[in-house]
Design an enzyme around this catalytic site. Sequence first.
Site, short mmCIF file in Angstrom:
data_model
loop_
_atom_site.label_atom_id
_atom_site.label_comp_id
_atom_site.label_asym_id
_atom_site.label_seq_id
_atom_site.Cartn_x
_atom_site.Cartn_y
_atom_site.Cartn_z
N LYS A 62 5.43 1.68 -3.24
CA LYS A 62 5.23 3.00 -3.73
C LYS A 62 5.64 2.95 -5.10
O LYS A 62 6.42 1.98 -5.77
CB LYS A 62 6.29 4.09 -3.05
CG LYS A 62 6.06 5.44 -3.09
CD LYS A 62 5.24 5.88 -2.10
CE LYS A 62 4.68 7.31 -2.53
NZ LYS A 62 3.81 8.03 -1.48
N LYS A 115 0.97 -1.10 -0.07
CA LYS A 115 0.02 -0.02 -0.07
C LYS A 115 0.72 1.29 -0.15
O LYS A 115 1.77 1.35 0.82
CB LYS A 115 -0.88 0.02 1.27
CG LYS A 115 -1.82 1.21 1.56
CD LYS A 115 -2.90 0.72 0.80
CE LYS A 115 -3.90 1.88 0.37
NZ LYS A 115 -3.71 2.77 -0.70
N GLY A 125 -2.91 7.98 -4.35
CA GLY A 125 -2.36 9.20 -5.08
C GLY A 125 -0.80 9.76 -4.04
O GLY A 125 -0.56 9.19 -3.08
N ASP A 126 -0.05 10.79 -4.66
CA ASP A 126 0.80 11.40 -4.22
C ASP A 126 1.17 12.62 -4.85
O ASP A 126 0.23 13.34 -5.61
CB ASP A 126 2.08 10.64 -4.11
CG ASP A 126 3.21 11.17 -2.98
OD1 ASP A 126 3.31 10.88 -1.97
OD2 ASP A 126 4.33 11.83 -3.73
N THR A 151 -4.66 13.40 4.99
CA THR A 151 -3.05 13.64 5.36
C THR A 151 -2.97 14.97 6.02
O THR A 151 -2.16 15.08 7.29
CB THR A 151 -1.93 13.23 4.02
OG1 THR A 151 -2.66 12.39 3.58
CG2 THR A 151 -0.64 13.27 4.43
N ASN A 211 -2.37 18.88 -2.01
CA ASN A 211 -3.30 18.26 -1.23
C ASN A 211 -3.15 18.18 0.11
O ASN A 211 -3.93 18.91 1.33
CB ASN A 211 -3.58 16.57 -1.81
CG ASN A 211 -4.29 15.80 -0.92
OD1 ASN A 211 -3.86 15.17 -0.01
ND2 ASN A 211 -5.59 16.06 -0.97
N LYS A 258 5.65 3.53 8.29
CA LYS A 258 4.36 4.31 8.49
C LYS A 258 3.28 3.73 8.43
O LYS A 258 2.29 3.50 9.55
CB LYS A 258 4.29 5.42 7.36
CG LYS A 258 3.12 6.09 7.29
CD LYS A 258 2.89 6.83 5.94
CE LYS A 258 4.19 7.42 5.54
NZ LYS A 258 3.93 8.60 4.49
N GLN A 265 7.50 3.84 3.79
CA GLN A 265 5.68 3.41 3.85
C GLN A 265 5.72 2.05 4.73
O GLN A 265 4.61 1.95 5.47
CB GLN A 265 5.42 3.04 2.42
CG GLN A 265 4.06 3.11 2.19
CD GLN A 265 3.14 4.74 2.18
OE1 GLN A 265 3.85 5.51 1.46
NE2 GLN A 265 2.05 4.80 2.87
N SER A 280 -6.74 5.80 3.81
CA SER A 280 -6.88 4.77 2.47
C SER A 280 -7.34 3.40 2.90
O SER A 280 -8.09 2.68 2.25
CB SER A 280 -5.57 4.83 1.90
OG SER A 280 -5.47 5.65 1.06
P1 NAP Z 1 0.41 17.68 -4.48
O1 NAP Z 1 -0.90 18.00 -4.31
O2 NAP Z 1 1.23 17.22 -5.77
O3 NAP Z 1 1.25 18.84 -3.95
C1 NAP Z 1 2.66 19.28 -3.77
C2 NAP Z 1 3.03 20.53 -3.33
O4 NAP Z 1 4.25 20.73 -3.18
C3 NAP Z 1 2.67 21.71 -4.73
O5 NAP Z 1 2.28 22.76 -4.02
C4 NAP Z 1 3.97 21.62 -5.22
O6 NAP Z 1 4.32 22.95 -5.82
C5 NAP Z 1 4.92 21.49 -4.06
N1 NAP Z 1 6.33 20.94 -4.53
C6 NAP Z 1 6.35 19.47 -4.85
N2 NAP Z 1 7.62 19.16 -5.26
C7 NAP Z 1 8.19 20.31 -5.15
C8 NAP Z 1 9.75 20.58 -5.39
N3 NAP Z 1 10.75 19.81 -5.85
N4 NAP Z 1 9.97 21.94 -4.99
C9 NAP Z 1 9.28 22.80 -4.64
N5 NAP Z 1 7.68 22.59 -4.39
C10 NAP Z 1 7.45 21.44 -4.60
O7 NAP Z 1 1.14 16.50 -3.49
P2 NAP Z 1 0.82 16.14 -2.12
O8 NAP Z 1 0.16 14.91 -2.22
O9 NAP Z 1 0.24 17.18 -1.30
O10 NAP Z 1 2.18 15.67 -1.42
C11 NAP Z 1 3.13 16.62 -0.89
C12 NAP Z 1 4.11 15.62 0.22
O11 NAP Z 1 2.96 14.87 1.19
C13 NAP Z 1 4.88 14.79 -0.50
O12 NAP Z 1 5.87 14.38 0.15
C14 NAP Z 1 3.94 13.36 -0.44
O13 NAP Z 1 4.89 12.04 -0.43
C15 NAP Z 1 3.67 13.76 1.06
N6 NAP Z 1 2.41 12.86 1.23
C16 NAP Z 1 1.32 12.79 0.72
C17 NAP Z 1 0.16 12.18 1.08
C18 NAP Z 1 -1.26 12.07 0.31
O14 NAP Z 1 -2.13 11.69 0.97
N7 NAP Z 1 -1.26 12.89 -0.94
C19 NAP Z 1 0.25 11.09 2.20
C20 NAP Z 1 1.50 10.88 2.83
C21 NAP Z 1 2.64 11.88 2.45
P3 NAP Z 1 4.07 23.03 -7.35
O15 NAP Z 1 2.49 22.75 -7.64
O16 NAP Z 1 4.50 24.48 -7.68
O17 NAP Z 1 4.92 21.86 -7.97
#
Ligand code: NAP
Length: 449
Positions: free
Chosen positions: A130, A94, A169-170, A214, A245, A118, A115, A381
Amino acid sequence: MDHAVPSNVEAVYEDVVRRNPAEGEFHQAVREVLESLAPVLARHPEYTDLKTIERICEPERQIIFRVPWTDDRGEVQINRGFRVEFNSALGPYKGGLRFHPSVYLGIVKFLGFEQIFKNALTGMPIGGGKGGADFDPKGRSDAEVMRFCQSFMTELYRHLGEHTDVPAGDIGVGAREIGYLFGQYKRITNRYESGVLTGKGLTWGGARVRTEATGYGATFFASEMLTARGTSLEGRTVVVSGSGNVALYAVEKATQLGAKVIACSDSGGYVVDEGGLDLQVLQQVKEVERGRLSDYAERVASARHVAGGSVWDVPCHVAIPSATQNELDADAAARLVRNGCIAVSEGANMPSTPEALEVFRQAGTAFGPGKAANAGGVATSALEMQQNASRDSWTFEHTEARLEQIMHDIHARCAQAADEYGTPGDLVAGANIAGFVRVAEAMHAHGLV
Ligand code: NAP
């Protein structure tokens, strides 16, 4: 910073580096876990005898595949897809899919490795995996994203299944992409197998609160850490990085809990709004229009946009890094501490560098590592999978209450393991130890497989 690692564990680490060359993020994630394990190995010699650490560091399966598709101009595009099925001791693999140009095997392995622990910390029956692709959805039309997702799933489907591997998603993969991926899976397999993907739309098998989970969870975790120190989020100023997100729903929950979130960022810079960010405008700009934060500043008179720069320059009591790995370095950590930051809850995966972690440790900052603080997403999830299995659909209130309880329990597990193994208050060590022990016990029960 170089923490003491027992010599046999150091040898395991060196072997991981040798066997997985040029995968810096994976090495970093492995090292951070191994640094916590000395007291565990002292108490459990069987983990050394059975080479449990060596086995956990080696993925069960790694899949790399070509993803061909045509763009709107009819030009052929080729991307590379990945799925690392890391550990299935506790349940089906997962973990999310990331679509970002920076994706390569080392990023997928670091995320998959994190993961495992976690998912173990959630207490739920889910293994660790992943995946993703070096595809950049930014600037692509809906039709291009759909064609990419269909091609990606045309290879990946054969490795998935509700009892085998369940992606979510991520970064770069939200409800739109999950929809296209699910549609293609359904078409190829001729099965309406709701439990094969999570983060689905609410009208076709999705769970309430999964979108928010999250960010909400990372905020609940911040709140738990503050409560443990006899204080709360009420009246605190908060800075969140990212505006995706995780970030958006951290903004929402922190505001609901009485804090004022004054800044967030994207890859183009950050906005500061001293009166508190306006979530509705943020959502319109980011979720609906898929725009830039500079658009927010154009619409909200009290806001100021800083192009480039670091959002960690903005003074706050609580920081919730929610963008990406290694976005918060030692300098940024030192600035946060100097400016009065008392707690950091990692919404993103491994956003703090090892050097930043050391700054927070020295300063006594309450610190929630990503594998604990952002586990609310995967936990919800797992709740989505439960609802799919029973063909049920829970209310928002019920699901959010479950999430809050889960975050409370994760905090308690980390704190208890830290106490039990002689590092009271160190939630990094506590998370690593509690997660590792749960996985190791299941692996031993299954024999050498
Ligand atoms: P997302 O919706 O795609 O948003 C990512 C955000 O971070 C956007 O504002 C993006 O800016 C910024 N970003 C991404 N890469 C970047 C970089 N290299 N430099 C500067 N800014 C950057 O993704 P998300 O789902 O919120 O995930 C964010 C983090 O949380 C990740 O580390 C992910 O692994 C972790 N996470 C997510 C979930 C989940 O349920 N979604 C669960 C656990 C952990 P731009 O739009 O300008 O690129």
